[in-house]
Design a protein around this motif. Structure first.
Motif, short mmCIF file in Angstrom:
data_model
loop_
_atom_site.label_atom_id
_atom_site.label_comp_id
_atom_site.label_asym_id
_atom_site.label_seq_id
_atom_site.Cartn_x
_atom_site.Cartn_y
_atom_site.Cartn_z
N ALA A 179 -24.35 -16.30 -28.38
CA ALA A 179 -24.99 -17.54 -28.84
C ALA A 179 -24.90 -17.67 -30.36
N GLU A 180 -25.11 -16.57 -31.08
CA GLU A 180 -25.01 -16.60 -32.54
C GLU A 180 -23.59 -16.92 -33.00
N LYS A 181 -22.61 -16.41 -32.28
CA LYS A 181 -21.21 -16.66 -32.63
C LYS A 181 -20.88 -18.15 -32.55
N THR A 218 -21.94 -24.47 -23.40
CA THR A 218 -22.62 -25.26 -24.44
C THR A 218 -21.76 -25.22 -25.70
N PRO A 219 -21.43 -26.37 -26.26
CA PRO A 219 -20.55 -26.39 -27.45
C PRO A 219 -21.22 -25.78 -28.68
#
Length: 307
Positions: A179-181, A218-219
């Motif tokens: 998610a952080e990436k 999710t983009p």
């Protein structure tokens, strides 16, 4: 003399009545044995017994009720065996289909790497690609093992009252790096004192698969909200994202084994995450719902029984 005649007549009448009773009993026994033999023949041939309009009596009612139970048990076992065989055939077919591409890629990369004209830099690139295909095969077989063990009942789901916050936190921790990436904002709303009767290990697996799916589709810069709500009979875990969404006609297929939407084949994955998630939750007497709209994201709602 008259008395003797009367006695003789009475004895003859009694003998006649006895004879008739014996003949009737003999007929009933033959009828009973014929019906029993007919039912047993049907059971042996695999047919299911049904209620009939044949003459019945108290004894036959009891016997036939037992035979109906045996017929029902045999039918259920036959259906279970048929389903298990179909599942095994499907699993073997899926394994064959899913392993063809990475194996073919490995052979191709190996042939190119063995070519004398292939430079050192190109070989390193090919080695990285082979490592990626090997990891894909490893992940595929691990998923296959999980699916087969769940489907055949080898793995026993052990539910017990446990803190849902801890289970959810473990699942979320695994998807944080990805998610952080992608700079996806992740919000979690769950009370630390929420207790739910569940299998921590396998529920974590199910929640991770749903969260991982949300991150994948999710983009960059999107949002994922995780909310936990305790209701009267169920505890709801909602994973809502701002991803691409799922078309209504495809929402019934996303939980199928190895299903992947046509436009996401460039994404990592083999299409077993949601399938495993549903199997795990169902085994805990829970269920999963999905609400989605193209271009507006998706919401996966997991419901686990409170008791």
């Amino acid at each position: 003399m008259v008395g003797l005649i009367i006695t003789t007549i009475c004895l003859a009448a009694a003998a006649t009545v006895f004879y008739l009773k014996m003949k009737r009993m003999e007929r009933d026994i033959y009828q009973f044995s014929d019906r029993l033999e007919e039912c047993l023949d049907e059971l042996i041939s695999g047919k299911e017994l049904e209620n009939t309009d044949k003459p019945r009596d108290a004894l036959w009612d009891k016997i036939y009720e037992k035979l109906l139970r045996v017929s029902h048990i045999n039918r259920k076992r036959s259906e279970e065996n048929r389903r298990e065989k179909e599942q095994m055939k499907e699993l073997i077919s899926d394994i064959s289909h899913q392993t063809k591409t990475p194996i073919a890629n490995l052979r191709l990369y190996l042939e190119i790497a063995e070519n004398e004209d292939t430079g050192e830099e190109k070989r390193r690139e090919l080695m990285q690609k082979m490592a990626g295909q090997t990891e894909k095969l490893d992940f595929l077989f691990q998923s296959m093992v999980k699916m087969s063990r769940l489907e055949t009942g080898i793995i026993e789901i052990r539910q017990q009252p446990a803190c849902l916050y801890e289970t959810l936190a473990s699942a979320v921790a695994f998807i944080v790096p990805a998610a952080e990436k992608k700079e996806i904002r992740l919000y979690v709303d769950c009370g630390e004192d929420v207790q739910v009767n569940h299998d921590k290990k396998w529920t974590e697996e199910a929640l991770f698969n749903i969260l991982d799916n949300a991150v994948k589709y999710t983009p960059d810069g999107g949002t994922i909200h995780v909310r936990v709500s305790v209701r009267e009979f169920f505890t709801e875990i909602c994973v809502e994202d701002t991803g691409k969404g799922i078309a209504p006609e495809r929402q019934g297929s996303i939980f199928k084994r190895f299903y992947r939407e046509p436009e996401v084949h460039d994404q990592e994955g083999i299409g077993v995450g949601l399938y495993l998630a549903r199997e795990i939750i169902t085994l805990q007497k829970g269920y999963i719902e999905v609400q989605s709209e193209l271009g507006k994201g998706s919401a996966f709602r997991v419901f686990l029984p409170n008791e």
